[in-house]
Design an enzyme around this catalytic site. Structure first.
Site, PDB file in Angstrom:
ATOM      1  N   TRP A 100       0.855  -1.171  -0.074  1.00 57.33           N
ATOM      2  CA  TRP A 100      -0.044   0.046  -0.027  1.00 57.33           C
ATOM      3  C   TRP A 100       0.818   1.266   0.113  1.00 57.33           C
ATOM      4  O   TRP A 100       0.597   2.189  -0.605  1.00 57.33           O
ATOM      5  CB  TRP A 100      -1.007   0.111   1.128  1.00 57.33           C
ATOM      6  CG  TRP A 100      -2.010  -1.200   0.952  1.00 57.33           C
ATOM      7  CD1 TRP A 100      -2.084  -2.169   1.801  1.00 57.33           C
ATOM      8  CD2 TRP A 100      -2.988  -1.244   0.140  1.00 57.33           C
ATOM      9  NE1 TRP A 100      -3.154  -2.944   1.466  1.00 57.33           N
ATOM     10  CE2 TRP A 100      -3.604  -2.430   0.174  1.00 57.33           C
ATOM     11  CE3 TRP A 100      -3.165  -0.362  -1.203  1.00 57.33           C
ATOM     12  CZ2 TRP A 100      -4.906  -2.979  -0.606  1.00 57.33           C
ATOM     13  CZ3 TRP A 100      -4.450  -0.883  -2.010  1.00 57.33           C
ATOM     14  CH2 TRP A 100      -5.157  -2.176  -1.591  1.00 57.33           C
ATOM     15  N   ASP A 167      -1.230   6.697   6.621  1.00 54.71           N
ATOM     16  CA  ASP A 167      -2.301   5.638   6.169  1.00 54.71           C
ATOM     17  C   ASP A 167      -2.391   4.602   7.308  1.00 54.71           C
ATOM     18  O   ASP A 167      -1.501   3.737   7.744  1.00 54.71           O
ATOM     19  CB  ASP A 167      -1.726   4.727   4.781  1.00 54.71           C
ATOM     20  CG  ASP A 167      -2.847   3.846   4.380  1.00 54.71           C
ATOM     21  OD1 ASP A 167      -3.846   3.552   5.181  1.00 54.71           O
ATOM     22  OD2 ASP A 167      -2.536   3.223   3.658  1.00 54.71           O
ATOM     23  N   LYS A 191     -12.103  -1.722   8.348  1.00 57.60           N
ATOM     24  CA  LYS A 191     -11.538  -2.839   9.058  1.00 57.60           C
ATOM     25  C   LYS A 191     -11.934  -2.390  10.395  1.00 57.60           C
ATOM     26  O   LYS A 191     -12.778  -3.181  11.216  1.00 57.60           O
ATOM     27  CB  LYS A 191      -9.922  -2.743   8.836  1.00 57.60           C
ATOM     28  CG  LYS A 191      -9.666  -3.045   7.286  1.00 57.60           C
ATOM     29  CD  LYS A 191      -8.279  -2.868   7.125  1.00 57.60           C
ATOM     30  CE  LYS A 191      -8.088  -2.503   5.533  1.00 57.60           C
ATOM     31  NZ  LYS A 191      -8.176  -3.688   4.599  1.00 57.60           N
TER      32      LYS A 191
HETATM   33  C1  LIG Z   1      -3.065  -0.120   4.524  1.00 54.50           C
HETATM   34  C2  LIG Z   1      -4.012   0.095   3.457  1.00 54.50           C
HETATM   35  N1  LIG Z   1      -4.193   1.106   2.890  1.00 54.50           N
HETATM   36  C3  LIG Z   1      -4.718   1.484   1.901  1.00 54.50           C
HETATM   37  C4  LIG Z   1      -5.447   0.539   1.458  1.00 54.50           C
HETATM   38  C5  LIG Z   1      -6.821   0.440   0.219  1.00 54.50           C
HETATM   39  O1  LIG Z   1      -8.205   0.843   0.876  1.00 54.50           O
HETATM   40  P1  LIG Z   1      -9.266   0.894  -0.311  1.00 54.50           P
HETATM   41  O2  LIG Z   1      -9.578  -0.275  -0.868  1.00 54.50           O
HETATM   42  O3  LIG Z   1     -10.317   1.563   0.662  1.00 54.50           O
HETATM   43  O4  LIG Z   1      -8.911   2.174  -1.414  1.00 54.50           O
HETATM   44  C6  LIG Z   1      -5.896  -0.885   2.041  1.00 54.50           C
HETATM   45  C7  LIG Z   1      -6.983  -1.884   1.694  1.00 54.50           C
HETATM   46  O5  LIG Z   1      -6.987  -2.749   2.472  1.00 54.50           O
HETATM   47  C8  LIG Z   1      -5.096  -1.026   3.153  1.00 54.50           C
HETATM   48  O6  LIG Z   1      -5.113  -2.015   3.965  1.00 54.50           O
END
Ligand SMILES: Cc1ncc(COP(=O)(O)O)c(C=O)c1O
Length: 355
Positions: A100, A167, A191
């Protein structure tokens, strides 16, 4: 009985499911469904106000931080953050410690310079880089607190005078931390906060309004702040589920109380894994995540067998991410300790059978 170890969207408290389903049929005795109330009615405003106030209380935030509920998932924040904070000719520092974070770096590069201060790509992101320097002139430093796919977690907040952006999608509100140290926090709700379809964004007002570029209205945090998170039609039902989940967390005793349970779950699962040679946790011990536990079995045929055994016993969602293989057990706030007890008993039984 189904034990849901999904990584997100994931398990939420049973009472949240019950209240949310009742509200679909009749929201608070109004005769209206939560799905048909206007976002500018006092009915929804009360929901939004409670969600915002509860999040603020749980994080012990003062007035210097604004809290927003926005659309687009955490992935939208990957570009919304640099668009609001970084000029084309400026540099932001990023930590590359997982899938991510890598995606966040890619998006930030569209809007300015990115200095990747450290990376754990050399070992497939199985550890969190340490001892890195954050350049003093960086516009901000961005990192992912918990790497959902790889199963690592940064246990301390980096020491720096550079504005901190984080994040926290997969570990927000799971442990005590000084949330006020961050200039910007974002997290997809699906989550620890509630239902998919909404992000929580916490931002210090004084870092905004400093970029030269023109921002589309929906991208500009200041416009969302001014409009109190209802610049356009927000995801009403998703925000309602967030409000219920935040309320539930507060009733459990807040972040300190849930952290104790999260610590117990993590200790039980990692101790079990460490005691059974048939399973092999993949990440550095000191960087182990308390939310997502990743492990493999060296015998791939046994992996399939264990997965089938889990399914037979009502356990879902423990396959590893499609890019990582093996197993991943996600145990966010709403996952009871009992579910981890049941899983660890099954692991012990399986290991004994195969010994
Ligand atoms: C740490 C992290 N950042 C970003 C995301 C992306 O999230 P989204 O699917 O809401 O864009 C996730 C998805 O699991 C994640 O675990």
């Amino acid at each position: 009985m189904v034990y849901n170890f999904n990584s997100g969207p994931s398990v939420l408290p049973q009472e949240v499911f019950e209240q949310a389903s009742r509200a679909i049929l009749d929201f608070n005795g109004t005769g209206l469904s939560i799905l048909e109330i206007g976002h500018r009615t006092s009915l929804f405003q009360e929901v939004l106000d409670e969600a915002l106030a509860t999040a603020r209380e749980l994080m012990h935030l003062g007035n210097e931080h604004e809290i927003l509920f926005l659309h687009g998932g955490a992935s939208t924040q990957f570009f919304q953050v640099p668009m609001n904070l970084l000029n084309d000719h400026e540099t932001a520092a990023y930590l590359d410690c997982g899938t991510w974070g890598t995606k966040a770096i890619k998006e930030a590069k569209i809007f300015g310079n990115v200095d990747v201060v450290a990376s754990s790509k050399d070992k497939n992101y199985t550890y969190v880089p340490k001892g890195f320097a954050i350049p003093k002139n960086a516009k901000y430093f961005h990192y992912t607190t918990n790497n959902t796919i790889e199963g690592t977690q940064m246990h301390a907040i980096p020491e720096t005078d550079v504005p901190l952006v984080s994040d926290m999608s997969s570990d927000i509100l799971s442990r005590m931390m000084d949330f006020s140290r961050f200039d910007l926090i974002y997290a997809g709700a699906q989550k620890n906060i509630g239902a998919a379809g909404v992000n929580i964004v916490i931002v210090k007002k004084d870092i905004l309004g400093k970029v030269e570029r023109k921002l589309p209205t929906m991208i500009d945090y200041r416009q969302h702040i001014e409009a109190g998170s209802v610049l356009n039609t927000p995801p009403v039902f998703a925000i309602y589920v967030c409000m219920l989940t935040l309320r539930w967390l507060q009733q459990q005793g807040g972040v300190a109380a849930i952290e104790k349970i999260n610590d117990q779950k993590a200790a039980l699962l990692y101790d079990t894994l460490d005691s059974l040679p048939i399973f092999r946790p993949t990440v550095a011990k000191e960087d182990r995540s308390k939310m997502n536990v990743v492990f493999v079995m060296d015998d791939k045929a046994l992996e399939k067998e264990f997965l089938a055994t889990c399914k037979e016993n009502g356990m879902v969602g423990i396959e590893g991410h499609r890019t990582a293989g093996g197993f991943r057990v996600s145990m966010y706030n709403a996952m009871p300790l009992e579910s981890i007890r049941v899983l660890t008993e099954l692991m012990k039984e399986f290991a004994t059978q195969k010994a």
